[in-house]
Design a protein around this motif. Structure first.
Motif, PDB file in Angstrom:
ATOM      1  N   PHE A  27      -1.554  -2.791  -0.938  1.00 17.76           N
ATOM      2  CA  PHE A  27      -0.810  -3.445   0.136  1.00 17.76           C
ATOM      3  C   PHE A  27      -1.721  -3.745   1.322  1.00 17.76           C
ATOM      4  N   ASP A  28      -1.242  -4.602   2.212  1.00 15.97           N
ATOM      5  CA  ASP A  28      -2.016  -4.976   3.402  1.00 15.97           C
ATOM      6  C   ASP A  28      -1.845  -3.922   4.487  1.00 15.97           C
ATOM      7  N   THR A  29      -2.218  -2.702   4.148  1.00 20.58           N
ATOM      8  CA  THR A  29      -2.130  -1.556   5.058  1.00 20.58           C
ATOM      9  C   THR A  29      -3.371  -0.702   4.859  1.00 20.58           C
ATOM     10  N   PRO A  30      -3.659   0.197   5.782  1.00 24.90           N
ATOM     11  CA  PRO A  30      -4.678   1.204   5.479  1.00 24.90           C
ATOM     12  C   PRO A  30      -4.272   2.007   4.240  1.00 24.90           C
ATOM     13  N   PHE A  31      -5.250   2.490   3.532  1.00 16.62           N
ATOM     14  CA  PHE A  31      -4.971   3.266   2.311  1.00 16.62           C
ATOM     15  C   PHE A  31      -4.302   4.585   2.700  1.00 16.62           C
ATOM     16  N   PRO A  32      -3.088   4.854   2.202  1.00 15.43           N
ATOM     17  CA  PRO A  32      -2.364   6.055   2.632  1.00 15.43           C
ATOM     18  C   PRO A  32      -2.783   7.290   1.843  1.00 15.43           C
ATOM     19  N   TYR A  33      -2.609   8.437   2.448  1.00 11.43           N
ATOM     20  CA  TYR A  33      -2.938   9.693   1.768  1.00 11.43           C
ATOM     21  C   TYR A  33      -1.755  10.188   0.937  1.00 11.43           C
ATOM     22  N   THR A  34      -0.619  10.439   1.572  1.00  7.28           N
ATOM     23  CA  THR A  34       0.515  11.023   0.857  1.00  7.28           C
ATOM     24  C   THR A  34       1.200  10.027  -0.074  1.00  7.28           C
ATOM     25  N   LEU A  35       1.072   8.730   0.220  1.00  4.99           N
ATOM     26  CA  LEU A  35       1.729   7.710  -0.601  1.00  4.99           C
ATOM     27  C   LEU A  35       0.725   6.976  -1.490  1.00  4.99           C
ATOM     28  N   GLU A  36      -0.321   7.655  -1.878  1.00  4.41           N
ATOM     29  CA  GLU A  36      -1.383   7.035  -2.677  1.00  4.41           C
ATOM     30  C   GLU A  36      -0.843   6.366  -3.936  1.00  4.41           C
ATOM     31  N   ASN A  37       0.037   7.048  -4.660  1.00  4.62           N
ATOM     32  CA  ASN A  37       0.537   6.504  -5.916  1.00  4.62           C
ATOM     33  C   ASN A  37       1.545   5.380  -5.721  1.00  4.62           C
ATOM     34  N   GLU A  38       2.028   5.213  -4.505  1.00  2.06           N
ATOM     35  CA  GLU A  38       2.871   4.056  -4.211  1.00  2.06           C
ATOM     36  C   GLU A  38       2.005   2.853  -3.834  1.00  2.06           C
ATOM     37  N   TYR A  39       0.875   3.135  -3.209  1.00  2.00           N
ATOM     38  CA  TYR A  39      -0.036   2.060  -2.795  1.00  2.00           C
ATOM     39  C   TYR A  39      -0.750   1.454  -3.998  1.00  2.00           C
ATOM     40  N   LEU A  40      -1.256   2.291  -4.875  1.00  2.00           N
ATOM     41  CA  LEU A  40      -2.043   1.807  -6.011  1.00  2.00           C
ATOM     42  C   LEU A  40      -1.165   1.007  -6.973  1.00  2.00           C
ATOM     43  N   PRO A  41      -1.694  -0.068  -7.556  1.00  2.00           N
ATOM     44  CA  PRO A  41      -0.929  -0.849  -8.535  1.00  2.00           C
ATOM     45  C   PRO A  41      -0.953  -0.169  -9.912  1.00  2.00           C
ATOM     46  N   LEU A  42      -0.260   0.949  -9.999  1.00  2.00           N
ATOM     47  CA  LEU A  42      -0.216   1.693 -11.249  1.00  2.00           C
ATOM     48  C   LEU A  42       0.725   1.012 -12.239  1.00  2.00           C
ATOM     49  N   SER A  43       0.783   1.530 -13.450  1.00  2.00           N
ATOM     50  CA  SER A  43       1.510   0.838 -14.518  1.00  2.00           C
ATOM     51  C   SER A  43       2.983   0.628 -14.197  1.00  2.00           C
ATOM     52  N   HIS A  44       3.575   1.545 -13.407  1.00  2.00           N
ATOM     53  CA  HIS A  44       4.994   1.379 -13.094  1.00  2.00           C
ATOM     54  C   HIS A  44       5.243   0.182 -12.182  1.00  2.00           C
ATOM     55  N   ARG A  45       4.207  -0.303 -11.486  1.00  2.00           N
ATOM     56  CA  ARG A  45       4.322  -1.536 -10.706  1.00  2.00           C
ATOM     57  C   ARG A  45       3.903  -2.750 -11.513  1.00  2.00           C
ATOM     58  N   ILE A  46       3.040  -2.569 -12.496  1.00  2.00           N
ATOM     59  CA  ILE A  46       2.553  -3.695 -13.289  1.00  2.00           C
ATOM     60  C   ILE A  46       3.598  -4.150 -14.305  1.00  2.00           C
ATOM     61  N   LEU A  47       4.305  -3.210 -14.914  1.00  2.00           N
ATOM     62  CA  LEU A  47       5.256  -3.555 -15.981  1.00  2.00           C
ATOM     63  C   LEU A  47       6.317  -4.567 -15.525  1.00  2.00           C
ATOM     64  N   PRO A  48       6.981  -4.360 -14.393  1.00  2.00           N
ATOM     65  CA  PRO A  48       7.966  -5.375 -13.979  1.00  2.00           C
ATOM     66  C   PRO A  48       7.345  -6.751 -13.780  1.00  2.00           C
ATOM     67  N   GLY A  49       6.094  -6.789 -13.295  1.00  2.00           N
ATOM     68  CA  GLY A  49       5.415  -8.066 -13.126  1.00  2.00           C
ATOM     69  C   GLY A  49       5.158  -8.760 -14.454  1.00  2.00           C
ATOM     70  N   ILE A  50       4.803  -7.974 -15.472  1.00  2.00           N
ATOM     71  CA  ILE A  50       4.596  -8.543 -16.802  1.00  2.00           C
ATOM     72  C   ILE A  50       5.886  -9.156 -17.324  1.00  2.00           C
ATOM     73  N   LEU A  51       6.972  -8.412 -17.227  1.00  2.00           N
ATOM     74  CA  LEU A  51       8.258  -8.888 -17.766  1.00  2.00           C
ATOM     75  C   LEU A  51       8.747 -10.109 -16.981  1.00  2.00           C
ATOM     76  N   GLN A  52       8.572 -10.064 -15.662  1.00  2.00           N
ATOM     77  CA  GLN A  52       8.972 -11.202 -14.825  1.00  2.00           C
ATOM     78  C   GLN A  52       8.198 -12.457 -15.211  1.00  2.00           C
ATOM     79  N   THR A  53       6.891 -12.310 -15.380  1.00  2.00           N
ATOM     80  CA  THR A  53       6.055 -13.460 -15.711  1.00  2.00           C
ATOM     81  C   THR A  53       6.345 -13.979 -17.110  1.00  2.00           C
ATOM     82  N   ALA A  54       6.544 -13.068 -18.049  1.00  2.00           N
ATOM     83  CA  ALA A  54       6.795 -13.467 -19.436  1.00  2.00           C
ATOM     84  C   ALA A  54       8.121 -14.199 -19.597  1.00  2.00           C
ATOM     85  N   ARG A  55       9.081 -13.841 -18.757  1.00  2.00           N
ATOM     86  CA  ARG A  55      10.431 -14.399 -18.909  1.00  2.00           C
ATOM     87  C   ARG A  55      10.711 -15.554 -17.934  1.00  2.00           C
ATOM     88  N   TYR A  56       9.712 -15.977 -17.221  1.00  2.00           N
ATOM     89  CA  TYR A  56       9.891 -17.039 -16.228  1.00  2.00           C
ATOM     90  C   TYR A  56      10.403 -18.320 -16.879  1.00  2.00           C
TER      91      TYR A  56
END
Length: 324
Positions: free
Chosen positions: A295-324
């Motif tokens: 995100f367009d923020t400083p890298f957070p400490y406690t919310l690291e796994n929310e900031y990083l584009p981990l698989s739980h954020r990538i999967l919805p993007g894949i499905l959205q793009t595939a079904r467009y």
């Protein structure tokens, strides 16, 4: 073929090249007797001594300035910046001097320097030890930028970087320093810079990633496969020069592209990749290109796994793009 993690593979590359070429020297904070904060240079001091493995003061501008001087006098320095977040005191040396010597001298004084530095999050390092500054150096003419995702590539790309006539920023994703393991060929295994690799063939969506995010993309792609979406995964390996041909060929097949990177979204390298895809493969696109990033923020400490584009954020993007 021996099994190695990335730390061992990078160490092996440094050792091999220092044995092959007596001009190669390593310098940086704690790289000598300690072997670096991540122990990447461990054992090199014992073999090559303090005239080739040099502990420096805590001064990034001094480290890079010294390396530039060494290079101009014929040595091949491989300086380490302990964390990429600390590279900015040396930014002027890299951008205003190192990147320009070969051009301004008409090729007479190339400065062969490989700046090694750990990048990215995933180790709970907070906002001073987790950034991904690759786009800021890709923007600078005269620099090459490399970011491997596995031990074999780390060794082969580092060997190639040290031998390359241009200065190279060699970004090492610290989150997978020891987590990424695999077979690494022995001996001289230099790879060609500027060549991406199709890690997983697919037919519905192209995903472009590098470094630690490659594994998140693969995990998300495996989950998407269970829902009938077949992803093609490209590991850039060399960020600049960019292997745009491999990306375009994939997009012509899939009609869709997603770029995943840790750095903030605005003006991140994903924006350049999407722009090039639009220029070169627009008529093949069946969905808008998508960037899944930090995100367009400083890298957070406690919310690291929310900031990083981990698989739980990538999967919805894949499905959205595939079904467009």
């Amino acid at each position: 073929m021996p099994q190695m993690n990335m730390v061992q593979a990078i160490n092996d590359a440094l050792r091999l090249e220092m044995r092959r070429d007596p001009r190669v020297v390593v310098l940086g904070e704690d790289v000598g007797k300690v072997g670096g904060v991540f122990r990447v240079t461990q054992g090199l001091f014992d073999e090559f001594g303090d005239d080739r493995v040099i502990d420096t003061p805590l001064s990034e501008a001094g480290i890079i300035g010294t390396a530039i001087g060494m290079a101009l006098y014929g040595l091949v320095p491989v300086p380490e910046i302990q964390f990429s977040d600390f590279i900015f005191p040396a930014y002027d040396q890299i951008v205003s001097e190192l990147a320009k010597f070969r051009y301004r001298s008409g090729g007479e004084y190339p400065a062969k320097v490989v700046v090694r530095t750990p990048v990215g999050g995933g180790i709970r390092g907070g906002h001073y030890h987790s950034q991904s500054p690759e786009a800021q150096f890709i923007h600078v003419a005269g620099l090459k930028v490399v970011c491997p995702s596995n031990p074999a590539d780390a060794k082969g790309l580092l060997l190639a970087s040290i031998r390359d006539p241009d200065p190279v920023l060699f970004f090492e994703p610290k989150r997978i320093y020891r987590a990424a393991k695999g077979e690494v060929p022995e001996g001289d295994t230099a790879l060609e810079l500027g060549k991406a690799r199709v890690v997983k063939p697919g037919k519905h969506v192209t995903i472009v990633a590098w470094g630690a995010m490659l594994y998140e993309a693969l995990d998300a792609a495996n989950q998407a496969a269970a829902q009938g979406v077949d992803c093609e995964i490209i590991d850039l390996r060399t960020l600049w020069p960019l292997d745009i041909d491999t990306i375009v060929e994939s997009v012509k097949k899939t009609g869709r592209v997603i770029v995943v990177h840790e750095a903030p979204k605005s003006c991140g390298f994903g924006a350049e990749i999407v722009s090039l895809v639009n220029e070169k493969a627009f008529l093949h696109l069946e969905a808008p290109p998508l960037r899944i990033t930090g995100f367009d923020t400083p890298f957070p400490y406690t919310l690291e796994n929310e900031y990083l584009p981990l698989s739980h954020r990538i999967l919805p993007g894949i499905l959205q793009t595939a079904r467009y």
